[in-house]
Design a protein around this motif. Sequence first.
Motif, PDB file in Angstrom:
ATOM      1  N   ASN A 102       0.860  -1.179   0.000  1.00 43.82           N
ATOM      2  CA  ASN A 102       0.000   0.000   0.000  1.00 43.82           C
ATOM      3  C   ASN A 102       0.897   1.230   0.000  1.00 43.82           C
ATOM      4  OD1 ASN A 102      -1.215  -2.144   2.146  1.00 43.82           O
ATOM      5  ND2 ASN A 102      -2.721  -1.454   0.677  1.00 43.82           N
ATOM      6  N   TYR A 103       0.536   2.191  -0.824  1.00 43.02           N
ATOM      7  CA  TYR A 103       1.373   3.374  -1.013  1.00 43.02           C
ATOM      8  C   TYR A 103       0.528   4.632  -0.897  1.00 43.02           C
ATOM      9  CZ  TYR A 103       4.318  -0.293  -2.772  1.00 43.02           C
ATOM     10  OH  TYR A 103       5.034  -1.452  -2.862  1.00 43.02           O
ATOM     11  N   GLY A 104       1.073   5.623  -0.217  1.00 44.41           N
ATOM     12  CA  GLY A 104       0.430   6.925  -0.112  1.00 44.41           C
ATOM     13  C   GLY A 104       1.159   7.919  -0.998  1.00 44.41           C
ATOM     14  N   ILE A 105       0.431   8.854  -1.566  1.00 42.42           N
ATOM     15  CA  ILE A 105       1.021   9.888  -2.419  1.00 42.42           C
ATOM     16  C   ILE A 105       0.679  11.238  -1.801  1.00 42.42           C
ATOM     17  CG2 ILE A 105       1.130  10.871  -4.742  1.00 42.42           C
ATOM     18  CD1 ILE A 105      -0.090   8.173  -5.729  1.00 42.42           C
ATOM     19  N   LYS A 106       1.701  12.043  -1.544  1.00 39.72           N
ATOM     20  CA  LYS A 106       1.516  13.379  -0.986  1.00 39.72           C
ATOM     21  C   LYS A 106       2.423  14.336  -1.734  1.00 39.72           C
ATOM     22  CE  LYS A 106       0.002  16.333   2.051  1.00 39.72           C
ATOM     23  NZ  LYS A 106      -1.286  16.928   1.824  1.00 39.72           N
ATOM     24  N   ASP A 107       1.859  15.361  -2.339  1.00 40.10           N
ATOM     25  CA  ASP A 107       2.611  16.351  -3.122  1.00 40.10           C
ATOM     26  C   ASP A 107       3.499  15.684  -4.178  1.00 40.10           C
ATOM     27  OD1 ASP A 107       1.474  18.474  -1.703  1.00 40.10           O
ATOM     28  OD2 ASP A 107       3.005  18.339  -0.135  1.00 40.10           O
ATOM     29  N   GLY A 108       2.975  14.637  -4.800  1.00 35.24           N
ATOM     30  CA  GLY A 108       3.676  13.965  -5.890  1.00 35.24           C
ATOM     31  C   GLY A 108       4.728  12.968  -5.472  1.00 35.24           C
ATOM     32  N   VAL A 109       4.896  12.751  -4.172  1.00 35.04           N
ATOM     33  CA  VAL A 109       5.907  11.806  -3.680  1.00 35.04           C
ATOM     34  C   VAL A 109       5.198  10.558  -3.163  1.00 35.04           C
ATOM     35  CG1 VAL A 109       7.760  11.442  -2.005  1.00 35.04           C
ATOM     36  CG2 VAL A 109       7.463  13.687  -3.066  1.00 35.04           C
ATOM     37  N   VAL A 110       5.645   9.394  -3.630  1.00 40.64           N
ATOM     38  CA  VAL A 110       5.055   8.114  -3.239  1.00 40.64           C
ATOM     39  C   VAL A 110       5.845   7.548  -2.065  1.00 40.64           C
ATOM     40  CG1 VAL A 110       4.482   5.781  -3.995  1.00 40.64           C
ATOM     41  CG2 VAL A 110       4.328   7.684  -5.609  1.00 40.64           C
ATOM     42  N   ARG A 111       5.112   7.113  -1.029  1.00 43.65           N
ATOM     43  CA  ARG A 111       5.738   6.486   0.145  1.00 43.65           C
ATOM     44  C   ARG A 111       4.966   5.221   0.486  1.00 43.65           C
ATOM     45  NH1 ARG A 111       7.141  11.657   0.866  1.00 43.65           N
ATOM     46  NH2 ARG A 111       8.995  12.221   2.007  1.00 43.65           N
ATOM     47  N   THR A 112       5.683   4.235   1.027  1.00 41.39           N
ATOM     48  CA  THR A 112       5.011   3.007   1.444  1.00 41.39           C
ATOM     49  C   THR A 112       4.204   3.271   2.712  1.00 41.39           C
ATOM     50  OG1 THR A 112       6.932   2.299   2.702  1.00 41.39           O
ATOM     51  CG2 THR A 112       6.742   1.467   0.455  1.00 41.39           C
ATOM     52  N   LEU A 113       3.081   2.608   2.814  1.00 40.53           N
ATOM     53  CA  LEU A 113       2.242   2.640   4.014  1.00 40.53           C
ATOM     54  C   LEU A 113       2.249   1.225   4.580  1.00 40.53           C
ATOM     55  CD1 LEU A 113      -0.858   4.574   2.610  1.00 40.53           C
ATOM     56  CD2 LEU A 113       1.049   5.517   3.932  1.00 40.53           C
ATOM     57  N   GLY A 114       2.902   1.015   5.680  1.00 36.07           N
ATOM     58  CA  GLY A 114       2.973  -0.323   6.263  1.00 36.07           C
ATOM     59  C   GLY A 114       4.015  -1.177   5.565  1.00 36.07           C
ATOM     60  N   ASP A 115       3.955  -2.459   5.857  1.00 33.18           N
ATOM     61  CA  ASP A 115       4.933  -3.400   5.335  1.00 33.18           C
ATOM     62  C   ASP A 115       4.488  -3.993   4.009  1.00 33.18           C
ATOM     63  OD1 ASP A 115       6.567  -3.109   7.566  1.00 33.18           O
ATOM     64  OD2 ASP A 115       5.505  -4.670   8.664  1.00 33.18           O
ATOM     65  N   LEU A 116       5.463  -4.401   3.229  1.00 32.10           N
ATOM     66  CA  LEU A 116       5.218  -5.145   1.999  1.00 32.10           C
ATOM     67  C   LEU A 116       4.968  -6.590   2.401  1.00 32.10           C
ATOM     68  CD1 LEU A 116       5.385  -4.738  -1.106  1.00 32.10           C
ATOM     69  CD2 LEU A 116       7.740  -5.520  -0.944  1.00 32.10           C
ATOM     70  N   SER A 117       4.028  -7.240   1.773  1.00 31.04           N
ATOM     71  CA  SER A 117       3.678  -8.614   2.115  1.00 31.04           C
ATOM     72  C   SER A 117       4.033  -9.530   0.950  1.00 31.04           C
ATOM     73  CB  SER A 117       2.179  -8.695   2.401  1.00 31.04           C
ATOM     74  OG  SER A 117       1.765 -10.030   2.514  1.00 31.04           O
ATOM     75  N   LEU A 118       4.764 -10.598   1.237  1.00 27.39           N
ATOM     76  CA  LEU A 118       5.177 -11.572   0.222  1.00 27.39           C
ATOM     77  C   LEU A 118       4.761 -12.955   0.682  1.00 27.39           C
ATOM     78  CD1 LEU A 118       6.861 -12.383  -2.335  1.00 27.39           C
ATOM     79  CD2 LEU A 118       8.822 -12.532  -0.806  1.00 27.39           C
ATOM     80  N   THR A 119       4.056 -13.696  -0.175  1.00 31.47           N
ATOM     81  CA  THR A 119       3.599 -15.043   0.142  1.00 31.47           C
ATOM     82  C   THR A 119       4.026 -15.978  -0.976  1.00 31.47           C
ATOM     83  OG1 THR A 119       1.627 -14.090   1.138  1.00 31.47           O
ATOM     84  CG2 THR A 119       1.579 -16.445   0.702  1.00 31.47           C
ATOM     85  N   TRP A 120       4.629 -17.102  -0.599  1.00 32.52           N
ATOM     86  CA  TRP A 120       4.904 -18.112  -1.609  1.00 32.52           C
ATOM     87  C   TRP A 120       4.740 -19.493  -1.030  1.00 32.52           C
ATOM     88  CZ3 TRP A 120       9.366 -15.601   0.255  1.00 32.52           C
ATOM     89  CH2 TRP A 120      10.356 -16.405   0.775  1.00 32.52           C
ATOM     90  N   THR A 121       4.360 -20.428  -1.891  1.00 31.53           N
ATOM     91  CA  THR A 121       4.193 -21.818  -1.510  1.00 31.53           C
ATOM     92  C   THR A 121       5.519 -22.515  -1.684  1.00 31.53           C
ATOM     93  OG1 THR A 121       1.930 -21.735  -2.288  1.00 31.53           O
ATOM     94  CG2 THR A 121       2.878 -23.917  -1.976  1.00 31.53           C
ATOM     95  N   ARG A 122       5.925 -23.244  -0.675  1.00 28.64           N
ATOM     96  CA  ARG A 122       7.246 -23.864  -0.658  1.00 28.64           C
ATOM     97  C   ARG A 122       7.489 -24.759  -1.870  1.00 28.64           C
ATOM     98  NH1 ARG A 122       9.088 -27.232   4.425  1.00 28.64           N
ATOM     99  NH2 ARG A 122       8.029 -28.867   3.338  1.00 28.64           N
ATOM    100  N   ASN A 123       6.513 -25.518  -2.296  1.00 23.26           N
ATOM    101  CA  ASN A 123       6.728 -26.467  -3.396  1.00 23.26           C
ATOM    102  C   ASN A 123       6.337 -25.922  -4.759  1.00 23.26           C
ATOM    103  OD1 ASN A 123       7.725 -28.538  -1.769  1.00 23.26           O
ATOM    104  ND2 ASN A 123       5.651 -29.088  -1.167  1.00 23.26           N
ATOM    105  N   ARG A 124       5.997 -24.638  -4.827  1.00 28.24           N
ATOM    106  CA  ARG A 124       5.504 -24.091  -6.090  1.00 28.24           C
ATOM    107  C   ARG A 124       6.534 -24.165  -7.201  1.00 28.24           C
ATOM    108  NH1 ARG A 124       4.503 -18.376  -8.033  1.00 28.24           N
ATOM    109  NH2 ARG A 124       3.463 -18.853  -9.946  1.00 28.24           N
ATOM    110  N   ASP A 125       7.767 -23.877  -6.900  1.00 25.64           N
ATOM    111  CA  ASP A 125       8.800 -23.857  -7.934  1.00 25.64           C
ATOM    112  C   ASP A 125       9.971 -24.713  -7.482  1.00 25.64           C
ATOM    113  OD1 ASP A 125      10.517 -23.334  -9.981  1.00 25.64           O
ATOM    114  OD2 ASP A 125      10.449 -21.165  -9.789  1.00 25.64           O
TER     115      ASP A 125
END
Length: 161
Positions: A102-125
């Motif tokens: 999730n990203y917030g934009i203020k005066d043309g500048v993009v900043r992250t809001l909270g943490d980035l979330s990454l999910t992967w299945t162990r056997n997928r690849d």
Amino acid sequence: MRPPSLPRWRSVSARSDVPAEKVLAQVVDSVFLSGAAKLDLVVAGEGRNAQEVLKTLDGKVDVTIEKGRLIGFNLRRALLEWWRSWSYDPQQRTSFDKISGNYGIKDGVVRTLGDLSLTWTRNRDHLEWDHYPALTDPRSKSPPQSLSPTPAPGCAPARGR
């Protein structure tokens, strides 16, 4: 006489199954993710031209990319071999099921809001496990159920915890 007000611009948009590469190519020099992106965008700005609007842009962007790949890094390998200095390598990949931010934009500048979330299945690849034949049972070609990290040469394990 009162000066004319600046034109206002507002956009609310939701898109699904957009190639992440196309979205990223608009905002970064090197594309580092692939997959199907879902974008929820609410932004507003004002100005007489695109440059003025960009400088005043405010809003929020929610991004989810599914069934994709992180390009340039093998996260599993980097975690298992944490003592090495890993850098970007366009041949390396990490497959994932979902990454969202999730990203917030203020005066043309993009900043992250909270943490980035990454999910992967162990056997997928399973190809990523093939890089580690010593960690993989050669008969089953499946990843081990548990791993015991070994300290790098010259690093003593922590004691008393």
